[in-house]
Design a protein around this motif. Structure first.
Motif, PDB file in Angstrom:
ATOM      1  N   GLY A  68       0.688  -1.165   0.223  1.00 16.30           N
ATOM      2  CA  GLY A  68      -0.167  -0.342  -0.267  1.00 16.30           C
ATOM      3  C   GLY A  68       0.706   1.673   0.354  1.00 16.30           C
ATOM      4  O   GLY A  68       2.107   0.610   0.441  1.00 16.30           O
ATOM      5  N   ASP A  69       0.221   2.053  -0.441  1.00 18.15           N
ATOM      6  CA  ASP A  69       0.724   4.098  -0.328  1.00 18.15           C
ATOM      7  C   ASP A  69       1.967   4.234   0.727  1.00 18.15           C
ATOM      8  O   ASP A  69       2.923   4.373   0.229  1.00 18.15           O
ATOM      9  CB  ASP A  69       0.253   4.536  -0.621  1.00 18.15           C
ATOM     10  N   ASP A  70       1.034   3.627   2.108  1.00 19.50           N
ATOM     11  CA  ASP A  70       1.577   4.892   3.323  1.00 19.50           C
ATOM     12  C   ASP A  70       3.026   3.651   3.269  1.00 19.50           C
ATOM     13  O   ASP A  70       4.476   4.295   4.266  1.00 19.50           O
ATOM     14  CB  ASP A  70       0.353   4.458   4.150  1.00 19.50           C
ATOM     15  N   GLU A  71       2.563   2.342   3.496  1.00 18.01           N
ATOM     16  CA  GLU A  71       3.987   1.595   4.256  1.00 18.01           C
ATOM     17  C   GLU A  71       5.500   1.423   2.748  1.00 18.01           C
ATOM     18  O   GLU A  71       5.932   1.697   2.935  1.00 18.01           O
ATOM     19  CB  GLU A  71       3.299   0.221   4.219  1.00 18.01           C
ATOM     20  N   VAL A  72       4.796   1.576   1.314  1.00 17.77           N
ATOM     21  CA  VAL A  72       5.660   1.676   0.332  1.00 17.77           C
ATOM     22  C   VAL A  72       7.324   3.051   0.494  1.00 17.77           C
ATOM     23  O   VAL A  72       7.911   3.715   0.193  1.00 17.77           O
ATOM     24  CB  VAL A  72       5.421   1.530  -0.913  1.00 17.77           C
ATOM     25  N   MET A  73       5.582   4.080   0.542  1.00 16.95           N
ATOM     26  CA  MET A  73       6.782   5.463   0.751  1.00 16.95           C
ATOM     27  C   MET A  73       7.509   5.396   2.260  1.00 16.95           C
ATOM     28  O   MET A  73       8.872   5.970   2.262  1.00 16.95           O
ATOM     29  CB  MET A  73       5.728   6.544   1.086  1.00 16.95           C
ATOM     30  N   GLY A  74       6.464   4.912   3.023  1.00 14.53           N
ATOM     31  CA  GLY A  74       7.769   4.783   4.340  1.00 14.53           C
ATOM     32  C   GLY A  74       9.196   4.364   4.546  1.00 14.53           C
ATOM     33  O   GLY A  74       9.947   4.161   4.691  1.00 14.53           O
ATOM     34  N   TYR A  75       8.891   3.218   2.982  1.00 16.84           N
ATOM     35  CA  TYR A  75      10.430   2.059   2.937  1.00 16.84           C
ATOM     36  C   TYR A  75      10.900   2.964   1.862  1.00 16.84           C
ATOM     37  O   TYR A  75      12.574   2.957   2.527  1.00 16.84           O
ATOM     38  CB  TYR A  75       9.560   0.678   1.838  1.00 16.84           C
ATOM     39  N   TYR A  76      10.650   3.964   1.158  1.00 23.28           N
ATOM     40  CA  TYR A  76      11.028   4.775   0.030  1.00 23.28           C
ATOM     41  C   TYR A  76      12.496   6.062   1.421  1.00 23.28           C
ATOM     42  O   TYR A  76      13.066   6.323   0.738  1.00 23.28           O
ATOM     43  CB  TYR A  76      10.493   5.916  -0.523  1.00 23.28           C
ATOM     44  N   ARG A  77      11.364   6.495   2.018  1.00 21.05           N
ATOM     45  CA  ARG A  77      11.713   7.492   3.064  1.00 21.05           C
ATOM     46  C   ARG A  77      13.132   7.056   3.897  1.00 21.05           C
ATOM     47  O   ARG A  77      13.901   7.873   4.225  1.00 21.05           O
ATOM     48  CB  ARG A  77      10.516   8.232   3.833  1.00 21.05           C
ATOM     49  N   THR A  78      12.871   5.735   4.500  1.00 16.66           N
ATOM     50  CA  THR A  78      13.874   4.771   4.912  1.00 16.66           C
ATOM     51  C   THR A  78      15.092   4.537   4.468  1.00 16.66           C
ATOM     52  O   THR A  78      15.860   5.015   5.300  1.00 16.66           O
ATOM     53  CB  THR A  78      13.158   3.742   5.920  1.00 16.66           C
ATOM     54  N   THR A  79      14.947   4.100   3.483  1.00 15.45           N
ATOM     55  CA  THR A  79      16.400   3.889   2.912  1.00 15.45           C
ATOM     56  C   THR A  79      16.796   5.082   2.172  1.00 15.45           C
ATOM     57  O   THR A  79      17.781   5.390   1.993  1.00 15.45           O
ATOM     58  CB  THR A  79      15.631   2.742   1.284  1.00 15.45           C
ATOM     59  N   PHE A 105      20.543   6.292   3.121  1.00 12.60           N
ATOM     60  CA  PHE A 105      21.059   5.449   1.235  1.00 12.60           C
ATOM     61  C   PHE A 105      20.651   6.992   0.809  1.00 12.60           C
ATOM     62  O   PHE A 105      20.381   6.656  -0.445  1.00 12.60           O
ATOM     63  CB  PHE A 105      20.851   4.384   0.976  1.00 12.60           C
ATOM     64  N   PRO A 106      20.753   8.206   0.478  1.00 16.45           N
ATOM     65  CA  PRO A 106      20.647   9.693  -0.304  1.00 16.45           C
ATOM     66  C   PRO A 106      20.571   9.542  -1.952  1.00 16.45           C
ATOM     67  O   PRO A 106      20.273  10.091  -2.502  1.00 16.45           O
ATOM     68  CB  PRO A 106      20.205  10.450   0.541  1.00 16.45           C
ATOM     69  N   ASP A 107      21.883   9.018  -1.735  1.00 16.02           N
ATOM     70  CA  ASP A 107      22.547   9.002  -2.547  1.00 16.02           C
ATOM     71  C   ASP A 107      22.481   7.204  -3.807  1.00 16.02           C
ATOM     72  O   ASP A 107      23.449   7.074  -4.531  1.00 16.02           O
ATOM     73  CB  ASP A 107      23.894   9.448  -2.801  1.00 16.02           C
ATOM     74  N   GLN A 108      21.393   6.820  -3.001  1.00 13.16           N
ATOM     75  CA  GLN A 108      21.217   5.623  -3.760  1.00 13.16           C
ATOM     76  C   GLN A 108      20.654   6.049  -4.998  1.00 13.16           C
ATOM     77  O   GLN A 108      19.645   6.206  -5.788  1.00 13.16           O
ATOM     78  CB  GLN A 108      20.028   5.061  -3.182  1.00 13.16           C
ATOM     79  N   GLY A 137      22.636   8.452   6.278  1.00 18.23           N
ATOM     80  CA  GLY A 137      22.072   9.057   7.728  1.00 18.23           C
ATOM     81  C   GLY A 137      21.845   7.378   8.482  1.00 18.23           C
ATOM     82  O   GLY A 137      22.082   6.014   7.949  1.00 18.23           O
ATOM     83  N   GLU A 138      20.823   7.178   9.180  1.00 17.82           N
ATOM     84  CA  GLU A 138      20.557   6.348  10.366  1.00 17.82           C
ATOM     85  C   GLU A 138      20.312   4.660   9.648  1.00 17.82           C
ATOM     86  O   GLU A 138      19.251   5.242   8.264  1.00 17.82           O
ATOM     87  CB  GLU A 138      19.011   7.041  11.307  1.00 17.82           C
ATOM     88  N   PHE A 139      20.920   4.405   9.900  1.00 19.03           N
ATOM     89  CA  PHE A 139      20.041   2.949   9.189  1.00 19.03           C
ATOM     90  C   PHE A 139      20.013   2.167  10.334  1.00 19.03           C
ATOM     91  O   PHE A 139      21.276   1.281  11.761  1.00 19.03           O
ATOM     92  CB  PHE A 139      21.579   2.533   8.452  1.00 19.03           C
ATOM     93  N   TYR A 140      18.329   1.157  10.839  1.00 19.44           N
ATOM     94  CA  TYR A 140      18.536   1.002  11.931  1.00 19.44           C
ATOM     95  C   TYR A 140      18.812   1.308  12.801  1.00 19.44           C
ATOM     96  O   TYR A 140      18.880   0.418  14.109  1.00 19.44           O
ATOM     97  CB  TYR A 140      18.669  -1.274  11.458  1.00 19.44           C
ATOM     98  N   GLY A 141      18.502   2.359  13.208  1.00 18.88           N
ATOM     99  CA  GLY A 141      18.615   3.045  14.573  1.00 18.88           C
ATOM    100  C   GLY A 141      19.820   3.421  15.090  1.00 18.88           C
ATOM    101  O   GLY A 141      20.436   4.065  15.991  1.00 18.88           O
ATOM    102  N   LEU A 142      21.143   3.013  13.697  1.00 19.34           N
ATOM    103  CA  LEU A 142      22.821   3.621  14.190  1.00 19.34           C
ATOM    104  C   LEU A 142      22.731   3.891  13.106  1.00 19.34           C
ATOM    105  O   LEU A 142      22.661   4.524  12.134  1.00 19.34           O
ATOM    106  CB  LEU A 142      23.448   1.811  13.715  1.00 19.34           C
ATOM    107  N   PRO A 143      23.307   5.038  13.848  1.00 18.84           N
ATOM    108  CA  PRO A 143      24.467   6.306  12.883  1.00 18.84           C
ATOM    109  C   PRO A 143      24.990   5.774  11.556  1.00 18.84           C
ATOM    110  O   PRO A 143      25.362   5.013  11.646  1.00 18.84           O
ATOM    111  CB  PRO A 143      25.734   7.043  13.924  1.00 18.84           C
ATOM    112  N   THR A 178      15.974 -12.356   9.469  1.00 20.59           N
ATOM    113  CA  THR A 178      14.552 -12.914  10.302  1.00 20.59           C
ATOM    114  C   THR A 178      13.537 -11.869   9.700  1.00 20.59           C
ATOM    115  O   THR A 178      12.663 -11.760  10.620  1.00 20.59           O
ATOM    116  CB  THR A 178      15.538 -12.597  11.146  1.00 20.59           C
ATOM    117  N   GLY A 179      13.567 -11.466   8.635  1.00 16.09           N
ATOM    118  CA  GLY A 179      12.311 -10.772   8.564  1.00 16.09           C
ATOM    119  C   GLY A 179      12.367  -8.972   9.427  1.00 16.09           C
ATOM    120  O   GLY A 179      11.480  -8.067   9.083  1.00 16.09           O
ATOM    121  N   GLU A 180      13.938  -8.197  10.187  1.00 17.08           N
ATOM    122  CA  GLU A 180      13.252  -7.372  11.051  1.00 17.08           C
ATOM    123  C   GLU A 180      15.156  -6.313   9.255  1.00 17.08           C
ATOM    124  O   GLU A 180      14.926  -5.100  10.567  1.00 17.08           O
ATOM    125  CB  GLU A 180      14.188  -7.695  12.455  1.00 17.08           C
ATOM    126  N   LEU A 181      15.851  -7.023   9.287  1.00 17.10           N
ATOM    127  CA  LEU A 181      16.146  -6.598   8.722  1.00 17.10           C
ATOM    128  C   LEU A 181      16.455  -6.814   6.837  1.00 17.10           C
ATOM    129  O   LEU A 181      15.758  -7.747   6.810  1.00 17.10           O
ATOM    130  CB  LEU A 181      18.140  -6.718   8.939  1.00 17.10           C
TER     131      LEU A 181
END
Length: 150
Positions: free
Chosen positions: A49-60, A64-67, A93-99, A147-150
């Motif tokens: 769905g739109d919200d989950e996919v948009m969240g995926y885009y924003r997180t990645t 990795f802003p230069d992906q 940028g932050e990746f799974y809570g890590l700097p 594990t489905g977490e990463l």
């Protein structure tokens, strides 16, 4: 499949991939049939769905802003287009809570785009997530791979 449909599908994928890089995510979402769906096979994650996919885009793109993509190759089948490419980026940028580490990665990807007509209904992505986290200096995340977490 007609040559016209084949061409339209390839154009849709190019638009999809190009707008991911330029971060024009509304345009990326418009390449789907109205309901975006991603399956990240290496991690077990599903974004529906739109919200989950948009969240995926924003997180990645935060991590990795230069992906971007390199060495793109297309393989057309009846209901799918398989796209092989190298995915590149830098952990800025932050990746799974890590700097951020400031380290770059390059991993080969196989993305299977499923179609209904000339619109994407699902993108299924295969890649070696262990290679990615190792390249960016985050080996501590290896325990989360698969594990489905990463």
């Amino acid at each position: 499949m007609t040559d016209d449909l084949r061409q339209r599908r390839l154009e849709v994928i190019r638009e999809h991939m190009d707008t991911e890089v330029t971060k024009e995510f509304d345009r990326t979402l418009a390449t789907f049939n109205g309901h975006p769906h991603y399956e990240i096979m290496a991690t077990g994650q599903v974004f529906d769905g739109d919200d989950e996919v948009m969240g995926y885009y924003r997180t990645t793109r935060t991590a990795f802003p230069d992906q971007r993509h390199d060495n793109v190759r297309y393989h057309v089948a009846d209901d799918t287009v398989i796209v092989e490419f190298d995915l590149l980026g830098t952990n800025l940028g932050e990746f799974y809570g890590l700097p951020p580490t400031g380290k770059a990665f390059r991993v080969p990807i196989a993305a299977v785009f499923f179609f209904d007509g000339d619109r994407i209904v699902n993108e299924r992505i295969y890649f070696d997530s262990a290679s990615l986290v190792s390249q960016i200096g985050r080996s501590e995340l290896l325990s989360l791979v698969g594990t489905g977490e990463l």
